[in-house]
Design a protein around this motif. Structure first.
Motif, PDB file in Angstrom:
ATOM      1  N   THR A   1       0.850  -1.190   0.000  1.00 41.95           N
ATOM      2  CA  THR A   1       0.000   0.000   0.000  1.00 41.95           C
ATOM      3  C   THR A   1       0.882   1.235   0.000  1.00 41.95           C
ATOM      4  N   SER A   2       0.623   2.143  -0.930  1.00 43.80           N
ATOM      5  CA  SER A   2       1.312   3.435  -0.937  1.00 43.80           C
ATOM      6  C   SER A   2       0.343   4.460  -0.374  1.00 43.80           C
ATOM      7  N   SER A   3       0.759   5.167   0.689  1.00 46.37           N
ATOM      8  CA  SER A   3      -0.190   6.025   1.388  1.00 46.37           C
ATOM      9  C   SER A   3       0.457   7.349   1.773  1.00 46.37           C
ATOM     10  N   TYR A   4      -0.313   8.155   2.501  1.00 45.24           N
ATOM     11  CA  TYR A   4       0.196   9.439   2.988  1.00 45.24           C
ATOM     12  C   TYR A   4      -0.600   9.851   4.223  1.00 45.24           C
ATOM     13  N   ARG A   5      -0.094  10.880   4.912  1.00 48.21           N
ATOM     14  CA  ARG A   5      -0.632  11.306   6.195  1.00 48.21           C
ATOM     15  C   ARG A   5      -2.145  11.570   6.145  1.00 48.21           C
ATOM     16  N   GLY A   6      -2.628  12.173   5.073  1.00 50.49           N
ATOM     17  CA  GLY A   6      -4.045  12.493   4.975  1.00 50.49           C
ATOM     18  C   GLY A   6      -4.941  11.277   4.930  1.00 50.49           C
ATOM     19  N   ASP A   7      -4.382  10.120   4.557  1.00 50.64           N
ATOM     20  CA  ASP A   7      -5.148   8.879   4.500  1.00 50.64           C
ATOM     21  C   ASP A   7      -4.837   7.952   5.671  1.00 50.64           C
ATOM     22  N   LEU A   8      -4.233   8.476   6.717  1.00 46.36           N
ATOM     23  CA  LEU A   8      -3.808   7.618   7.825  1.00 46.36           C
ATOM     24  C   LEU A   8      -4.965   6.812   8.400  1.00 46.36           C
ATOM     25  N   GLU A   9      -6.103   7.439   8.687  1.00 44.11           N
ATOM     26  CA  GLU A   9      -7.209   6.711   9.304  1.00 44.11           C
ATOM     27  C   GLU A   9      -7.792   5.680   8.348  1.00 44.11           C
ATOM     28  N   ARG A  10      -7.817   6.001   7.063  1.00 46.51           N
ATOM     29  CA  ARG A  10      -8.286   5.012   6.093  1.00 46.51           C
ATOM     30  C   ARG A  10      -7.308   3.847   5.998  1.00 46.51           C
ATOM     31  N   CYS A  11      -6.015   4.157   6.043  1.00 47.31           N
ATOM     32  CA  CYS A  11      -5.016   3.093   6.008  1.00 47.31           C
ATOM     33  C   CYS A  11      -5.095   2.238   7.272  1.00 47.31           C
ATOM     34  N   ARG A  12      -5.380   2.863   8.410  1.00 47.15           N
ATOM     35  CA  ARG A  12      -5.552   2.105   9.655  1.00 47.15           C
ATOM     36  C   ARG A  12      -6.715   1.116   9.521  1.00 47.15           C
ATOM     37  N   LEU A  13      -7.786   1.558   8.860  1.00 50.78           N
ATOM     38  CA  LEU A  13      -8.938   0.690   8.646  1.00 50.78           C
ATOM     39  C   LEU A  13      -8.594  -0.439   7.677  1.00 50.78           C
ATOM     40  N   LEU A  14      -7.849  -0.121   6.615  1.00 52.88           N
ATOM     41  CA  LEU A  14      -7.377  -1.171   5.703  1.00 52.88           C
ATOM     42  C   LEU A  14      -6.598  -2.224   6.480  1.00 52.88           C
ATOM     43  N   CYS A  15      -5.677  -1.777   7.334  1.00 53.04           N
ATOM     44  CA  CYS A  15      -4.861  -2.723   8.109  1.00 53.04           C
ATOM     45  C   CYS A  15      -5.724  -3.599   9.002  1.00 53.04           C
ATOM     46  N   ALA A  16      -6.732  -3.006   9.646  1.00 47.95           N
ATOM     47  CA  ALA A  16      -7.625  -3.791  10.505  1.00 47.95           C
ATOM     48  C   ALA A  16      -8.351  -4.842   9.692  1.00 47.95           C
ATOM     49  N   SER A  17      -8.772  -4.488   8.489  1.00 46.16           N
ATOM     50  CA  SER A  17      -9.494  -5.459   7.665  1.00 46.16           C
ATOM     51  C   SER A  17      -8.569  -6.562   7.154  1.00 46.16           C
ATOM     52  N   ILE A  18      -7.325  -6.213   6.860  1.00 49.12           N
ATOM     53  CA  ILE A  18      -6.345  -7.231   6.453  1.00 49.12           C
ATOM     54  C   ILE A  18      -6.090  -8.199   7.604  1.00 49.12           C
ATOM     55  N   ASP A  19      -5.871  -7.654   8.794  1.00 55.57           N
ATOM     56  CA  ASP A  19      -5.576  -8.501   9.942  1.00 55.57           C
ATOM     57  C   ASP A  19      -6.741  -9.433  10.270  1.00 55.57           C
ATOM     58  N   ALA A  20      -7.956  -8.975  10.010  1.00 55.59           N
ATOM     59  CA  ALA A  20      -9.133  -9.770  10.334  1.00 55.59           C
ATOM     60  C   ALA A  20      -9.491 -10.775   9.244  1.00 55.59           C
ATOM     61  N   ARG A  21      -9.141 -10.473   7.956  1.00 56.48           N
ATOM     62  CA  ARG A  21      -9.772 -11.237   6.879  1.00 56.48           C
ATOM     63  C   ARG A  21      -8.838 -11.726   5.785  1.00 56.48           C
ATOM     64  N   VAL A  22      -7.581 -11.300   5.772  1.00 56.76           N
ATOM     65  CA  VAL A  22      -6.698 -11.660   4.662  1.00 56.76           C
ATOM     66  C   VAL A  22      -5.627 -12.628   5.150  1.00 56.76           C
ATOM     67  N   THR A  23      -5.381 -13.659   4.367  1.00 62.47           N
ATOM     68  CA  THR A  23      -4.372 -14.671   4.669  1.00 62.47           C
ATOM     69  C   THR A  23      -3.520 -14.917   3.420  1.00 62.47           C
ATOM     70  N   GLY A  24      -2.461 -15.692   3.599  1.00 62.99           N
ATOM     71  CA  GLY A  24      -1.655 -16.137   2.466  1.00 62.99           C
ATOM     72  C   GLY A  24      -0.579 -15.166   2.024  1.00 62.99           C
ATOM     73  N   HIS A  25      -0.403 -14.034   2.743  1.00 63.59           N
ATOM     74  CA  HIS A  25       0.626 -13.072   2.364  1.00 63.59           C
ATOM     75  C   HIS A  25       1.786 -13.144   3.352  1.00 63.59           C
ATOM     76  N   SER A  26       2.977 -12.790   2.882  1.00 63.65           N
ATOM     77  CA  SER A  26       4.163 -12.835   3.734  1.00 63.65           C
ATOM     78  C   SER A  26       4.272 -11.588   4.596  1.00 63.65           C
ATOM     79  N   CYS A  27       3.914 -10.431   4.035  1.00 60.16           N
ATOM     80  CA  CYS A  27       4.054  -9.162   4.743  1.00 60.16           C
ATOM     81  C   CYS A  27       3.194  -8.116   4.057  1.00 60.16           C
ATOM     82  N   HIS A  28       2.773  -7.122   4.802  1.00 56.04           N
ATOM     83  CA  HIS A  28       2.083  -5.949   4.246  1.00 56.04           C
ATOM     84  C   HIS A  28       3.030  -4.780   4.374  1.00 56.04           C
TER      85      HIS A  28
END
Length: 296
Positions: A16-43
């Motif tokens: 994910t390429s992000s920036y300060r203005g999208d911090l809260e949206r990126c935080r939500l993306l991370c929460a959804s990855i941690d809850a629902r995404v598998t099979g990846h080595s790293c984010h």
């Protein structure tokens, strides 16, 4: 896909390429990855140097924040945009026009794909939220990675897409200006070996380093460059399996969505889709998106 099969696919990162203005949206993306995404080595989260400290809180056992200074050449320098009293940023170089953040986010992803250890990456915009379980391994079919292409999707009224496709052809030294195939998606897979071959092709066609050539234009779409390379120049078509399935259901533009509007939008998600993308410039409240995604 069975657990044994998922474990056997080539190593794949989320990026994910992000920036300060999208911090809260990126935080939500991370929460959804941690809850629902598998099979990846790293984010991996790729950000401007000044934004690294505020993103560090998102790091974890399978998540790293990468400073763009580790990826981009030193001649590409970031400055406050005087026309916005410093609220926005400009990236300046000796080799082309000033670049905006969305241009440089693309350069970071390309540079990351070239240097990462994993065989492939799945790029996720920071305003994406996974709403279903998703095993990254399902994008692999043996040794072939899913390759998104949507024939007929670029129509006569899509001037930006046509300009991006034409510039992609120029950078790659292709004879055709571009066709009607769209390769742009908000959750999309790239192979490391293909990106490296693509960048070698750009250097041969332009006579410049790949990042210098890419930074020399604002008509930039990394998805169209990758897509046209795979379709028209890659010597190893067995690396990819074409697909028109979009993994993410996107709200591109319009007014900010209310709780009711978000529910109606997420209810329209396709059977094969695993995520929604609510574009940040719609100003939809991330707290409402979190509730609609069942992550509150």
């Amino acid at each position: 896909m069975s657990a044994a099969a998922a474990a056997s696919h080539p190593a794949t990162a989320l990026v994910t390429s992000s920036y300060r203005g999208d911090l809260e949206r990126c935080r939500l993306l991370c929460a959804s990855i941690d809850a629902r995404v598998t099979g990846h080595s790293c984010h991996y989260i790729l950000v401007e140097h000044a934004d690294v400290p505020v993103f560090r809180a998102l790091e974890g056992p399978k998540r790293r924040v990468i400073d763009e200074r580790e990826l981009l050449p030193s001649w590409l320098r970031v400055f406050p945009d005087p026309l916005t009293f410093g609220r926005r940023r400009l990236w300046l170089s000796p080799f082309g026009p000033p670049l905006r953040g969305w241009h440089v986010q693309q350069l970071r992803r390309i540079a990351m794909a070239r240097v990462m250890d994993e065989a492939a990456m799945v790029s996720c915009d920071s305003d994406v939220v996974f709403v279903k379980g998703f095993d990254v391994g399902t994008m692999w079919h043996g040794e072939a990675l899913e390759f998104f292409r949507d024939p007929g999707a670029i129509t006569g009224g899509m001037a930006d897409h046509q300009a991006w496709a034409a510039k992609a052809g120029e950078l790659l030294g292709l004879r055709r200006q571009g066709g009607d195939v769209d390769y742009i998606a908000t959750v999309i897979g790239w192979r490391r070996d293909t990106v490296r071959d693509m960048l070698n092709r750009i250097e041969a066609a332009t006579g410049a380093s790949a990042l210098r050539a890419l930074a020399g234009t604002r008509a930039l779409s990394e998805c169209l460059i990758y897509g046209r390379f795979v379709d028209e120049a890659e010597a190893t078509p067995e690396r990819h399996r074409p697909t028109a399935r979009r993994l993410c259901h996107v709200y591109w533009k319009g007014e900010a969505l209310s709780a009711e509007g978000l529910k109606a939008f997420t209810d329209m998600i396709g059977e094969a889709q695993v995520a929604v993308g609510i574009q940040s410039f719609t100003d939809t409240d991330p707290r409402l998106i979190r509730q609609a995604a069942g992550l509150a």
